[in-house]
Design an enzyme around this catalytic site. Structure first.
Site, PDB file in Angstrom:
ATOM      1  N   LYS A   1       0.838  -1.203   0.000  1.00 48.11           N
ATOM      2  CA  LYS A   1       0.000   0.000   0.000  1.00 48.11           C
ATOM      3  C   LYS A   1       0.870   1.248   0.000  1.00 48.11           C
ATOM      4  O   LYS A   1       0.583   2.220  -0.694  1.00 48.11           O
ATOM      5  CB  LYS A   1      -0.943  -0.019   1.216  1.00 48.11           C
ATOM      6  CG  LYS A   1      -2.045  -1.062   1.067  1.00 48.11           C
ATOM      7  CD  LYS A   1      -2.779  -1.368   2.369  1.00 48.11           C
ATOM      8  CE  LYS A   1      -3.738  -2.548   2.153  1.00 48.11           C
ATOM      9  NZ  LYS A   1      -4.399  -3.002   3.360  1.00 48.11           N
TER      10      LYS A   1
ATOM     11  N   ASP B   1     -10.328   3.835   4.543  1.00 47.61           N
ATOM     12  CA  ASP B   1     -10.380   2.378   4.425  1.00 47.61           C
ATOM     13  C   ASP B   1     -11.795   1.878   4.763  1.00 47.61           C
ATOM     14  O   ASP B   1     -12.072   0.685   4.698  1.00 47.61           O
ATOM     15  CB  ASP B   1      -9.337   1.796   5.387  1.00 47.61           C
ATOM     16  CG  ASP B   1      -9.063   0.330   5.198  1.00 47.61           C
ATOM     17  OD1 ASP B   1      -9.095  -0.143   4.044  1.00 47.61           O
ATOM     18  OD2 ASP B   1      -8.812  -0.354   6.207  1.00 47.61           O
TER      19      ASP B   1
ATOM     20  N   GLN C   1      -4.300  -1.707   9.830  1.00 46.52           N
ATOM     21  CA  GLN C   1      -4.283  -3.022   9.184  1.00 46.52           C
ATOM     22  C   GLN C   1      -5.011  -4.048  10.054  1.00 46.52           C
ATOM     23  O   GLN C   1      -4.744  -4.173  11.247  1.00 46.52           O
ATOM     24  CB  GLN C   1      -2.821  -3.444   8.923  1.00 46.52           C
ATOM     25  CG  GLN C   1      -2.663  -4.745   8.172  1.00 46.52           C
ATOM     26  CD  GLN C   1      -3.052  -4.649   6.703  1.00 46.52           C
ATOM     27  OE1 GLN C   1      -3.379  -3.588   6.188  1.00 46.52           O
ATOM     28  NE2 GLN C   1      -3.036  -5.768   6.022  1.00 46.52           N
TER      29      GLN C   1
HETATM   30  N1  LIG Z   1      -7.733  -2.421   7.317  1.00 42.94           N
HETATM   31  C1  LIG Z   1      -7.476  -3.253   6.313  1.00 42.94           C
HETATM   32  N2  LIG Z   1      -7.839  -2.930   5.061  1.00 42.94           N
HETATM   33  C2  LIG Z   1      -7.567  -3.766   4.022  1.00 42.94           C
HETATM   34  O1  LIG Z   1      -7.911  -3.449   2.869  1.00 42.94           O
HETATM   35  C3  LIG Z   1      -6.892  -4.993   4.289  1.00 42.94           C
HETATM   36  C4  LIG Z   1      -6.544  -5.278   5.604  1.00 42.94           C
HETATM   37  N3  LIG Z   1      -6.866  -4.410   6.598  1.00 42.94           N
HETATM   38  N4  LIG Z   1      -5.922  -6.426   5.924  1.00 42.94           N
HETATM   39  C5  LIG Z   1      -5.484  -7.351   4.920  1.00 42.94           C
HETATM   40  C6  LIG Z   1      -6.344  -7.290   3.693  1.00 42.94           C
HETATM   41  C7  LIG Z   1      -5.691  -7.857   2.478  1.00 42.94           C
HETATM   42  N5  LIG Z   1      -5.698  -6.811   1.506  1.00 42.94           N
HETATM   43  C8  LIG Z   1      -5.182  -6.953   0.226  1.00 42.94           C
HETATM   44  C9  LIG Z   1      -5.008  -5.872  -0.608  1.00 42.94           C
HETATM   45  C10 LIG Z   1      -4.458  -6.024  -1.868  1.00 42.94           C
HETATM   46  C11 LIG Z   1      -4.060  -7.258  -2.314  1.00 42.94           C
HETATM   47  C12 LIG Z   1      -3.440  -7.382  -3.662  1.00 42.94           C
HETATM   48  O2  LIG Z   1      -3.290  -6.403  -4.370  1.00 42.94           O
HETATM   49  N6  LIG Z   1      -3.040  -8.579  -4.084  1.00 42.94           N
HETATM   50  C13 LIG Z   1      -2.460  -8.810  -5.383  1.00 42.94           C
HETATM   51  C14 LIG Z   1      -1.418  -9.880  -5.291  1.00 42.94           C
HETATM   52  C15 LIG Z   1      -0.303  -9.562  -4.387  1.00 42.94           C
HETATM   53  C16 LIG Z   1       0.910  -9.035  -5.087  1.00 42.94           C
HETATM   54  O3  LIG Z   1       0.782  -8.305  -6.066  1.00 42.94           O
HETATM   55  O4  LIG Z   1       1.974  -9.398  -4.624  1.00 42.94           O
HETATM   56  C17 LIG Z   1      -3.528  -9.283  -6.355  1.00 42.94           C
HETATM   57  O5  LIG Z   1      -4.542  -9.815  -5.898  1.00 42.94           O
HETATM   58  O6  LIG Z   1      -3.311  -9.129  -7.544  1.00 42.94           O
HETATM   59  C18 LIG Z   1      -4.253  -8.349  -1.505  1.00 42.94           C
HETATM   60  C19 LIG Z   1      -4.807  -8.193  -0.258  1.00 42.94           C
HETATM   61  C20 LIG Z   1      -6.184  -5.682   2.055  1.00 42.94           C
HETATM   62  N7  LIG Z   1      -6.564  -5.894   3.306  1.00 42.94           N
END
Ligand SMILES: Nc1nc(=O)c2c([nH]1)NC[C@@H]1CN(c3ccc(C(=O)N[C@@H](CCC(=O)O)C(=O)O)cc3)C=[N+]21
Length: 290
Positions: free
Chosen positions: A54, A121, A98
């Site tokens: 992020k 968020d 987070q």
């Molecule tokens: N308060 C809070 N807000 C959140 O939004 C939050 C959180 N806590 N805790 C954890 C989860 C998880 N999360 C992700 C965000 C982006 C990808 C992401 O971009 N993933 C890539 C792959 C990963 C990469 O590119 O390495 C994809 O799906 O293409 C994954 C997971 C947000 N979260």
């Protein structure tokens, strides 16, 4: 594979480009540098990776970031104090705590310490109510990102039966509320649901947000269903058994490259929204709440 992919990557990149342009414009016209504060409690490596992602993406968009890392032993009171400080800091426009925090912390109390004007968020009760009532406001980033993806692929939502699997406070629950606000007929399912496959088989739209790798199987799906995989299990594995599901679904999000990038794009977009709004209400950032 018969399903068409609902790809988040390109749409997310477009959203980030727009957010970056707006951030630059705000900087030029007011001198204000949009800034996102991330708060990470404890040393879970996966959480640290997401937070770093992020921050990197923020930096690329010309959005400043402030990183607060607290030990796993942090108390609820200490975390609330930190979030209150950030909420009162005029140089911080958006705050992300987070999830999950260590289990001894009252996560709801911590979320509520975030000034709703900085809740980019979408984790406060204020944001949840706005999503539930269909009012404007910050969206929980993953649910909001999912809605943008469904819109981009012209998925009909009004009157559709949407089955949400999972009821977490920042994913399943708000995702269902946003779908309901768009006139879907929403069924919430979760770990205590009986006959889950039968219920999922009646869905036009499935949102999988359970946090169990490959949990949703192909034979749970109605042929032609739209499948949104919001899972982010270890090793970039979703909650849907992709190979099986893509034989039955009409549209399906890949993991990675589907919902994940949309989540981060919405976070950045909403951070710029927050900075713009706060630039207009410099004294009392919480317009209407102060
Ligand atoms: N308060 C809070 N807000 C959140 O939004 C939050 C959180 N806590 N805790 C954890 C989860 C998880 N999360 C992700 C965000 C982006 C990808 C992401 O971009 N993933 C890539 C792959 C990963 C990469 O590119 O390495 C994809 O799906 O293409 C994954 C997971 C947000 N979260």
């Amino acid at each position: 594979m018969t399903a068409e992919l609902m790809i988040g990557t390109d749409l997310a990149a477009e959203m980030v480009t727009n957010a970056a342009a707006r951030a630059a414009k705000l900087r030029e016209s007011t001198g204000i540098q949009p800034c996102l504060a991330t708060v990470l409690v404890g040393d879970d490596p996966a959480s640290a990776t997401y937070v770093r992602m992020k921050q990197n993406r923020s930096k690329k968009a010309g959005i400043g970031s402030r990183s607060v890392v607290l030990p796993a032993s942090t108390t609820t009171d200490e975390l609330v104090a930190e979030l209150t400080n950030l909420s009162n800091d005029p140089e911080v426009h958006g705050i992300l705590l987070q999830h999950p925090v260590p289990s001894h912390i009252d996560e709801r109390a911590a979320f509520e310490a975030i000034n709703p004007a900085k809740d980019v968020d979408g984790v406060t009760m204020h944001a949840f109510a706005a999503m539930a009532f269909g009012e404007p406001g910050f969206r929980s980033c993953t649910p909001g990102g999912i809605m943008r993806l469904l819109e981009a692929y012209d998925v009909p939502i009004r009157g559709a039966h949407a089955v949400v699997i999972g009821r977490s406070p920042i994913l399943g629950k708000p995702a269902g509320m946003l779908l309901l606000a768009s006139d879907a007929t929403v069924t919430y399912t979760h770990s205590r649901t009986t006959n889950l496959p039968e219920i999922v088989r009646t869905a036009d739209i499935v949102v999988a947000a359970v946090g169990k790798a490959n949990f949703v199987r192909g034979d749970w799906l109605k042929p032609g269903a739209v499948v949104v995989d919001a899972g982010y299990n270890e090793g970039n594995v979703g909650d849907v058994h992709f190979e099986e599901a893509s034989e039955v679904a009409r549209l399906i999000t890949p993991v990675p490259g589907g919902v994940g990038p949309m989540t981060i794009a919405l976070l950045l977009e909403q951070t710029v929204d927050a900075a713009e709004a706060q630039s207009e209400t410099a004294v009392h950032p919480v317009a209407g709440l102060a």
